[in-house]
Design an enzyme around this catalytic site. Structure first.
Site, PDB file in Angstrom:
ATOM      1  N   GLY A   1      13.121 -10.467   5.158  1.00  0.00           N
ATOM      2  CA  GLY A   1      12.077  -9.484   4.901  1.00  0.00           C
ATOM      3  C   GLY A   1      11.818  -8.554   6.069  1.00  0.00           C
ATOM      4  O   GLY A   1      10.705  -8.050   6.227  1.00  0.00           O
ATOM      5  N   LEU A   2      12.828  -8.294   6.897  1.00  0.00           N
ATOM      6  CA  LEU A   2      12.674  -7.429   8.069  1.00  0.00           C
ATOM      7  C   LEU A   2      13.329  -6.064   7.843  1.00  0.00           C
ATOM      8  O   LEU A   2      13.569  -5.321   8.776  1.00  0.00           O
ATOM      9  CB  LEU A   2      13.267  -8.107   9.305  1.00  0.00           C
ATOM     10  CG  LEU A   2      12.655  -9.472   9.632  1.00  0.00           C
ATOM     11  CD1 LEU A   2      13.328 -10.095  10.846  1.00  0.00           C
ATOM     12  CD2 LEU A   2      11.147  -9.361   9.851  1.00  0.00           C
ATOM     13  N   SER A   3      13.585  -5.754   6.592  1.00  0.00           N
ATOM     14  CA  SER A   3      14.047  -4.438   6.163  1.00  0.00           C
ATOM     15  C   SER A   3      15.432  -4.077   6.676  1.00  0.00           C
ATOM     16  O   SER A   3      15.664  -2.976   7.168  1.00  0.00           O
ATOM     17  CB  SER A   3      13.039  -3.362   6.568  1.00  0.00           C
ATOM     18  OG  SER A   3      13.226  -2.194   5.812  1.00  0.00           O
ATOM     19  N   SER A   4      16.353  -4.992   6.511  1.00  0.00           N
ATOM     20  CA  SER A   4      17.732  -4.680   6.867  1.00  0.00           C
ATOM     21  C   SER A   4      18.299  -3.575   5.984  1.00  0.00           C
ATOM     22  O   SER A   4      19.138  -2.783   6.427  1.00  0.00           O
ATOM     23  CB  SER A   4      18.603  -5.941   6.765  1.00  0.00           C
ATOM     24  OG  SER A   4      18.539  -6.487   5.456  1.00  0.00           O
ATOM     25  N   SER A   5      17.837  -3.492   4.729  1.00  0.00           N
ATOM     26  CA  SER A   5      18.352  -2.454   3.835  1.00  0.00           C
ATOM     27  C   SER A   5      17.954  -1.064   4.311  1.00  0.00           C
ATOM     28  O   SER A   5      18.783  -0.138   4.331  1.00  0.00           O
ATOM     29  CB  SER A   5      17.860  -2.685   2.403  1.00  0.00           C
ATOM     30  OG  SER A   5      16.449  -2.683   2.340  1.00  0.00           O
TER      31      SER A   5
ATOM     32  N   GLU B   1      17.333   4.666  -2.040  1.00  0.00           N
ATOM     33  CA  GLU B   1      17.064   3.286  -2.469  1.00  0.00           C
ATOM     34  C   GLU B   1      16.452   3.265  -3.866  1.00  0.00           C
ATOM     35  O   GLU B   1      16.774   2.408  -4.688  1.00  0.00           O
ATOM     36  CB  GLU B   1      16.165   2.574  -1.467  1.00  0.00           C
ATOM     37  CG  GLU B   1      16.026   1.104  -1.754  1.00  0.00           C
ATOM     38  CD  GLU B   1      15.613   0.276  -0.559  1.00  0.00           C
ATOM     39  OE1 GLU B   1      15.272  -0.904  -0.756  1.00  0.00           O
ATOM     40  OE2 GLU B   1      15.633   0.791   0.582  1.00  0.00           O
TER      41      GLU B   1
ATOM     42  N   ASP C   1       9.409   1.531   5.104  1.00  0.00           N
ATOM     43  CA  ASP C   1      10.513   0.936   5.859  1.00  0.00           C
ATOM     44  C   ASP C   1      11.398   1.999   6.498  1.00  0.00           C
ATOM     45  O   ASP C   1      11.787   1.887   7.665  1.00  0.00           O
ATOM     46  CB  ASP C   1      11.342   0.034   4.953  1.00  0.00           C
ATOM     47  CG  ASP C   1      10.575  -1.185   4.482  1.00  0.00           C
ATOM     48  OD1 ASP C   1       9.496  -1.457   5.034  1.00  0.00           O
ATOM     49  OD2 ASP C   1      11.052  -1.855   3.554  1.00  0.00           O
TER      50      ASP C   1
ATOM     51  N   SER D   1      32.118  -4.042   6.515  1.00  0.00           N
ATOM     52  CA  SER D   1      31.037  -4.713   7.228  1.00  0.00           C
ATOM     53  C   SER D   1      31.583  -5.900   8.001  1.00  0.00           C
ATOM     54  O   SER D   1      32.482  -6.602   7.528  1.00  0.00           O
ATOM     55  CB  SER D   1      29.966  -5.198   6.247  1.00  0.00           C
ATOM     56  OG  SER D   1      29.034  -6.058   6.888  1.00  0.00           O
TER      57      SER D   1
ATOM     58  N   THR E   1       0.825  -1.210   0.000  1.00  0.00           N
ATOM     59  CA  THR E   1       0.000   0.000   0.000  1.00  0.00           C
ATOM     60  C   THR E   1       0.857   1.256   0.000  1.00  0.00           C
ATOM     61  O   THR E   1       0.386   2.322  -0.400  1.00  0.00           O
ATOM     62  CB  THR E   1      -0.914   0.034   1.239  1.00  0.00           C
ATOM     63  OG1 THR E   1      -0.122  -0.195   2.411  1.00  0.00           O
ATOM     64  CG2 THR E   1      -1.991  -1.035   1.158  1.00  0.00           C
TER      65      THR E   1
END
Length: 385
Positions: free
Chosen positions: A128-132, A164, A176, A69, A37
């Protein structure tokens, strides 16, 4: 100094031969409801996780971004001022660094400059936990602080989203980055993705005798592929055909479905319009303290994502089905789809049985066992030291 900052501080000293100027942390997120959405100018309801991305950083005055990293062997050095990273054709082993470098290149327009960065993450990759977005937001806070640039958080979320979109080539919405920067402990964030306005909604499952479980289905996703972009393009095509700015503006769903001849576009519209209504209904339930009833919204959202938006995957469907059969109040896939995680709302008394049922369902199919994370609504991005 918070303990999570210690390993990244020590790692920074080993990598760069000096102490960092500070450490910043941005959380991953779980979206309770409101999937696909955000880029349709709609509503979302995420909350921040306790896990996320930490960035130890030191200012540089040579206009260079050097990124390392603790999870990747490759170090990347690039100018902070440059073209979109996606246009430079970076090889796969450097792709992770496109996010912090992309943020630096967008923020360069607002007065930031070079920095040495060491990144550390305790978010499961591909879940899918929005690490980016967490990486983008932690980097953005670090660069702003290092260079004395003040940008309010809603505006910073839009700049991270822009990075992004333009730099990485991922056509994500605003959710996010907003969740990572704006969420508060014990609350979910009701976000209007058109206006950027948000409000905090109380969300305390434990107080209602409930637990929210994140199930890592072990089916990794990569949203820079074609399917996510295709869904967004389909929504834009449907909005144009209906003569509205975005699908958020569709008021007469039956009329819209009757107007569209393409069955694929009809399915996409049905999901987006009904999902927006589910977000608004869910906010009402949470504000009223009716958390058990919220489970039905999760189930409806999952069916819509599976059947109308067609972004679910077998491991997610099996996890939701097994959880509900074991007594959970509801569950659904989260994130962009095609892999990642599922959330399950369950009475605490049944949480162990739900985990066992999902694990057994995977074993029956010969799949890799799922991972589980107890999700507690946590604070948004902050400076740790």
């Amino acid at each position: 100094m918070d303990l999570p900052a210690v390993p990244v501080i020590e790692g920074f000293a080993a990598a760069f031969g000096r102490a960092p100027d500070g450490v910043w942390h941005a959380p991953g997120r779980v979206n309770l409801i409101g999937e696909h959405t955000d880029y349709n100018d709609g509503f979302v309801l995420p909350f921040a996780l306790s896990r996320g991305v930490s960035v130890a950083a030191a200012r540089r005055d040579d206009g260079v971004i050097e990124v390392r990293s603790r999870q990747a062997a490759t170090a990347v050095t690039a100018p902070a001022d440059g073209p979109p990273v996606v246009s430079e054709g970076w090889p796969a082993e450097r792709a992770w660094a496109a996010y912090p470098v992309g943020v630096a290149r967008v923020l360069r327009e607002h007065g930031t400059g070079g920095a040495s960065l060491l990144i550390d993450s305790d978010l499961p990759q591909g879940a899918g936990l929005s690490s980016s977005a967490a990486l983008e937001c932690a980097t953005a806070l670090a660069l702003c602080d290092l260079h004395g640039v003040e940008i309010d958080r809603p505006a910073l979320a839009r700049l991270a989203q822009r990075a992004e979109n333009e730099q990485v080539g991922m056509p994500c919405g605003l959710m996010d980055q907003s969740a990572s920067l704006l969420c508060t402990a014990g609350h979910a964030l009701m976000l209007d993705c058109r206006s950027g306005l948000s409000s905090q909604v109380p969300f305390d499952p434990a107080a209602a005798g409930l637990a929210l479980l994140v199930v890592d289905t072990r089916a990794a996703h990569a949203l820079t592929g074609g399917e996510y972009g295709r869904r967004r393009a389909e929504c834009e095509e449907a909005a144009a055909a209906l003569g509205v700015e975005a699908l958020r503006d569709v008021k007469d769903l039956a009329g819209a479905l009757g107007t569209l001849r393409d069955p694929v576009l009809r399915r996409r519209v049905q999901h987006v319009v009904t999902e927006n209504h589910r977000v608004e209904a869910s906010v009402g339930l949470l504000r009223a303290g009716a958390l058990p009833e919220f489970g039905a919204m999760l189930n409806a959202s999952h069916l819509s994502l599976r059947d109308q938006f067609e972004v679910s995957w077998p491991e997610a469907d099996a996890a939701v089905d097994a959880a509900v059969r074991a007594g959970a109040r509801g569950g659904r896939m989260v994130g962009g789809g095609f892999g990642g995680s599922v959330i399950v709302l369950t009475p605490v008394s049944r949480a162990d049985g739900v985990r066992e049922a999902i694990t057994a369902a995977y074993a029956k199919r010969g799949w890799t066992p799922p991972g589980f994370l107890d999700a507690v609504p946590s604070p948004g991005a902050q400076r740790l030291s």
